[in-house]
Enzyme design. Structure first.
Site, PDB file in Angstrom:
ATOM      1  N   HIS A 157       0.862  -1.182   0.000  1.00  0.00           N
ATOM      2  CA  HIS A 157       0.000   0.000   0.000  1.00  0.00           C
ATOM      3  C   HIS A 157       0.893   1.225   0.000  1.00  0.00           C
ATOM      4  O   HIS A 157       1.887   1.270   0.712  1.00  0.00           O
ATOM      5  CB  HIS A 157      -0.898   0.021   1.253  1.00  0.00           C
ATOM      6  CG  HIS A 157      -1.698   1.281   1.371  1.00  0.00           C
ATOM      7  ND1 HIS A 157      -2.910   1.458   0.745  1.00  0.00           N
ATOM      8  CD2 HIS A 157      -1.439   2.454   2.020  1.00  0.00           C
ATOM      9  CE1 HIS A 157      -3.372   2.668   1.011  1.00  0.00           C
ATOM     10  NE2 HIS A 157      -2.496   3.299   1.786  1.00  0.00           N
TER      11      HIS A 157
ATOM     12  N   ASP B  77     -15.744   1.122   6.047  1.00  0.00           N
ATOM     13  CA  ASP B  77     -14.689   2.055   5.652  1.00  0.00           C
ATOM     14  C   ASP B  77     -15.186   3.004   4.566  1.00  0.00           C
ATOM     15  O   ASP B  77     -14.873   4.191   4.573  1.00  0.00           O
ATOM     16  CB  ASP B  77     -13.459   1.286   5.147  1.00  0.00           C
ATOM     17  CG  ASP B  77     -12.368   2.233   4.673  1.00  0.00           C
ATOM     18  OD1 ASP B  77     -11.871   2.999   5.510  1.00  0.00           O
ATOM     19  OD2 ASP B  77     -12.038   2.232   3.469  1.00  0.00           O
TER      20      ASP B  77
ATOM     21  N   ARG C 291     -15.398  11.364   6.460  1.00  0.00           N
ATOM     22  CA  ARG C 291     -14.164  12.067   6.853  1.00  0.00           C
ATOM     23  C   ARG C 291     -13.847  13.166   5.854  1.00  0.00           C
ATOM     24  O   ARG C 291     -13.393  14.254   6.221  1.00  0.00           O
ATOM     25  CB  ARG C 291     -13.000  11.067   6.905  1.00  0.00           C
ATOM     26  CG  ARG C 291     -13.001  10.210   8.148  1.00  0.00           C
ATOM     27  CD  ARG C 291     -12.065   9.030   7.996  1.00  0.00           C
ATOM     28  NE  ARG C 291     -10.695   9.436   7.770  1.00  0.00           N
ATOM     29  CZ  ARG C 291      -9.770   8.669   7.187  1.00  0.00           C
ATOM     30  NH1 ARG C 291     -10.064   7.452   6.771  1.00  0.00           N
ATOM     31  NH2 ARG C 291      -8.549   9.111   7.020  1.00  0.00           N
TER      32      ARG C 291
ATOM     33  N   SER D  81      -8.349   2.590   8.562  1.00  0.00           N
ATOM     34  CA  SER D  81      -8.879   2.524   7.199  1.00  0.00           C
ATOM     35  C   SER D  81      -7.955   1.737   6.270  1.00  0.00           C
ATOM     36  O   SER D  81      -8.397   0.902   5.480  1.00  0.00           O
ATOM     37  CB  SER D  81      -9.086   3.963   6.689  1.00  0.00           C
ATOM     38  OG  SER D  81      -9.282   3.990   5.317  1.00  0.00           O
TER      39      SER D  81
ATOM     40  N   LYS E 199      -8.608  -2.831   5.267  1.00  0.00           N
ATOM     41  CA  LYS E 199      -8.786  -3.333   3.894  1.00  0.00           C
ATOM     42  C   LYS E 199      -7.756  -4.418   3.594  1.00  0.00           C
ATOM     43  O   LYS E 199      -8.061  -5.403   2.934  1.00  0.00           O
ATOM     44  CB  LYS E 199      -8.651  -2.178   2.893  1.00  0.00           C
ATOM     45  CG  LYS E 199      -9.833  -1.207   2.985  1.00  0.00           C
ATOM     46  CD  LYS E 199      -9.854  -0.244   1.835  1.00  0.00           C
ATOM     47  CE  LYS E 199      -8.907   0.908   1.988  1.00  0.00           C
ATOM     48  NZ  LYS E 199      -9.392   2.053   2.730  1.00  0.00           N
TER      49      LYS E 199
HETATM   50  N1  IUR Z   1      -6.267   5.543   1.959  1.00  0.00           N
HETATM   51  C1  IUR Z   1      -7.061   4.797   2.743  1.00  0.00           C
HETATM   52  O1  IUR Z   1      -7.358   3.653   2.421  1.00  0.00           O
HETATM   53  N2  IUR Z   1      -7.536   5.321   3.882  1.00  0.00           N
HETATM   54  C2  IUR Z   1      -7.241   6.570   4.284  1.00  0.00           C
HETATM   55  O2  IUR Z   1      -7.677   7.002   5.318  1.00  0.00           O
HETATM   56  C3  IUR Z   1      -6.384   7.334   3.448  1.00  0.00           C
HETATM   57  C4  IUR Z   1      -5.924   6.817   2.291  1.00  0.00           C
HETATM   58  I1  IUR Z   1      -5.910   9.273   3.962  1.00  0.00           I
END
Ligand code: IUR
Length: 472
Positions: free
Chosen positions: A89, A168, A175, A190, A194
């Site tokens: 990520h 999420d 948000r 968040s 995932k």
């Molecule tokens: N990417 C995500 O998956 N969650 C987040 O809170 C952010 C970027 I900023």
């Protein structure tokens, strides 16, 4: 914990507002209500702001991540893939196309890579948008299709489905409109929920810092990286983080189609050195963390070999075809000397900008470049907006190089709207030229955070959630 009655939402919000620690049951109750739609939007907003202002204890962050993961389907894999399922990520950067060569390179090394990626927002590009510039490519694959592609190819790059972490999706949208995006516990939960829903063995996070990153300083990025590594490991994934500089663009191509082209060049063993370094280093750590390499360096060599021998490119072609691209189109892109614009649409206008003075290229500021590209249609301001994949920019000079006045340094690709004088001015100011002697730009990777107790290539359990820094 034995719990009689759930807290009311106002009481739960008050508790967090006053800096108290929420129990796992409180967080479970909140996330279930978010997922079921049985809580008011204003209460969700108030909760998010309370977390933004008061933060969360480590155990609250872990509970939030667990409950968010459990709000939807958690992917399951066949026993024979045990220990092989990995992903990465990135917190987002300009010209960041690392996922495109990395996923097939890992697949060529025997890993399974169910890469669930996102779309671009504002100045940062999204992996899904890049791949969608290839005619026919579909980011929508259901669980059965994902299994099939992973079984036959080894990697897929797909969008988040409705079933995966629905909480999420709701919280992220809230948000965005309540000024609570930049909350460490909310970002951590968040991102990690995932990845945990992908049931990974190993995860590497590329946490960017600098003028074109969400986190501007190394210290703030390190704090996020530490939090992500801690919660990722607590969730049962071997998790490490690279801290990487994000001031000038990665590689030489920015914009969706152009970044696909540069990724293909990397997959053909060519392309810019900084992109190749990020691909090989990130992949090297992942291979080591899933015990397929003895050391990260050995892992990097394995990845480099897949780029140089074409095995990663063959995986990429197979992934394109498995995700809807016609054989002829995929073959044209993956041919050794492919004419990419036979397949990808070229923007109608190209314009070259020339250096206004002589000197050494001290830096090329990514943020103003990305902002102009965004205005020209390469990016979106709101989720769901259309983008133009052909809009982009090619850097014709490299950082550290000495250039003469008048040297062509940037080629802009655009349709309508056309480039305006004010934008030309912004672009020219992004090229920072100084009197310093020419130099070779160093690595973008400045630090690596690994879980404490990790023994590369060994069988030792990851001992704790704390981590150690390796200074580069
Ligand atoms: N990417 C995500 O998956 N969650 C987040 O809170 C952010 C970027 I900023």
């Amino acid at each position: 914990m034995a719990y009689g009655k759930s807290l009311s939402f106002p009481e739960l919000i008050r508790k967090k507002r006053d800096g108290e620690t929420l129990q796992r049951e409180d967080i479970k109750h909140f996330i279930q209500a978010v997922t079921q739609g049985s809580i008011q939007d204003c209460q969700i907003g108030a909760f998010l702001m309370a977390v933004r202002l008061c933060g969360m204890e480590p155990e609250e962050m872990l509970s939030l991540t667990l409950e968010m993961m459990s709000s939807g389907t958690v992917l399951e894999w066949p026993e024979r893939w045990h220990g092989l399922v990995v992903d990465k990520h990135s917190t987002g950067g300009v010209g960041d196309k690392v996922s495109l060569p990395l996923a097939p390179a890992l697949a060529a090394c025997g890993c399974k890579v169910p890469m669930i990626s996102g779309r671009g927002l504002m100045h940062t590009g999204g992996t899904l948008d890049k791949l969608e510039s290839v005619p026919g490519f579909s980011v929508h694959q259901n669980a059965e299709q994902i299994w099939k592609i992973l079984d036959e190819v080894g990697c897929c790059i797909i969008g988040q489905t409705e079933e995966l972490v629905p909480a999420d999706k709701i919280l992220y949208a809230m948000r965005d409109v309540t000024a609570t995006v930049d909350s460490l516990p909310l970002i951590t939960s968040s991102v990690i929920c995932k990845k945990a829903a992908e049931s990974l063995t190993a995860l590497v996070l590329d946490v960017k810092y600098g003028s074109a990153a969400l986190y501007k300083t190394l210290d703030s990025a390190r704090e996020l990286a530490q939090s992500l590594v801690t919660v990722g490991n607590q969730m049962g994934m071997n998790t490490a983080a690279l801290l990487t500089k994000m001031d000038c663009p990665i590689g030489r191509q920015i914009g969706n189609s152009l970044e696909v082209i540069e990724s293909l060049e990397c997959l053909k063993g060519r392309g810019p050195a900084d992109l190749r370094e990020l691909v090989t280093k990130t992949g090297g750590y992942l291979l080591c963390m899933c015990q397929r390499a003895e050391t990260p360096e050995h892992g990097s060599e394995m990845i480099a070999e897949t780029l140089d021998t074409g095995s990663a490119l063959r995986k990429f072609q197979a992934m394109l075809e498995a995700q809807g691209v016609k054989h002829g189109v995929a073959e044209a892109l993956c041919a050794g000397n492919g004419d990419y614009f036979q397949v990808l649409r070229h923007a109608e206008y190209q314009e070259v900008l020339h250096a206004e003075k002589e000197g050494t290229v001290e830096t090329i500021q990514a943020l103003p470049l990305a902002e102009v590209l965004h205005e020209l249609g390469a990016g979106r301001s709101k989720a769901g907006e259309q983008i133009n994949p052909s809009v982009g920019a090619e850097l014709l000079v490299t950082v550290g190089e000495h250039i003469a006045k008048g040297t062509p340094w940037l080629r802009m690709h655009y349709d309508l709207p056309r480039l305006r004088d004010g934008q030309r001015h912004t672009l020219q100011a992004a090229l920072v030229i100084s009197d310093c002697p020419p130099f070779t730009a160093g690595s973008r990777i400045t630090e690596i955070l690994t879980p404490e107790g990790m023994r590369w290539g060994g069988t030792e359990e990851l001992s704790s959630a704390s981590s150690q820094h390796i200074q580069i």
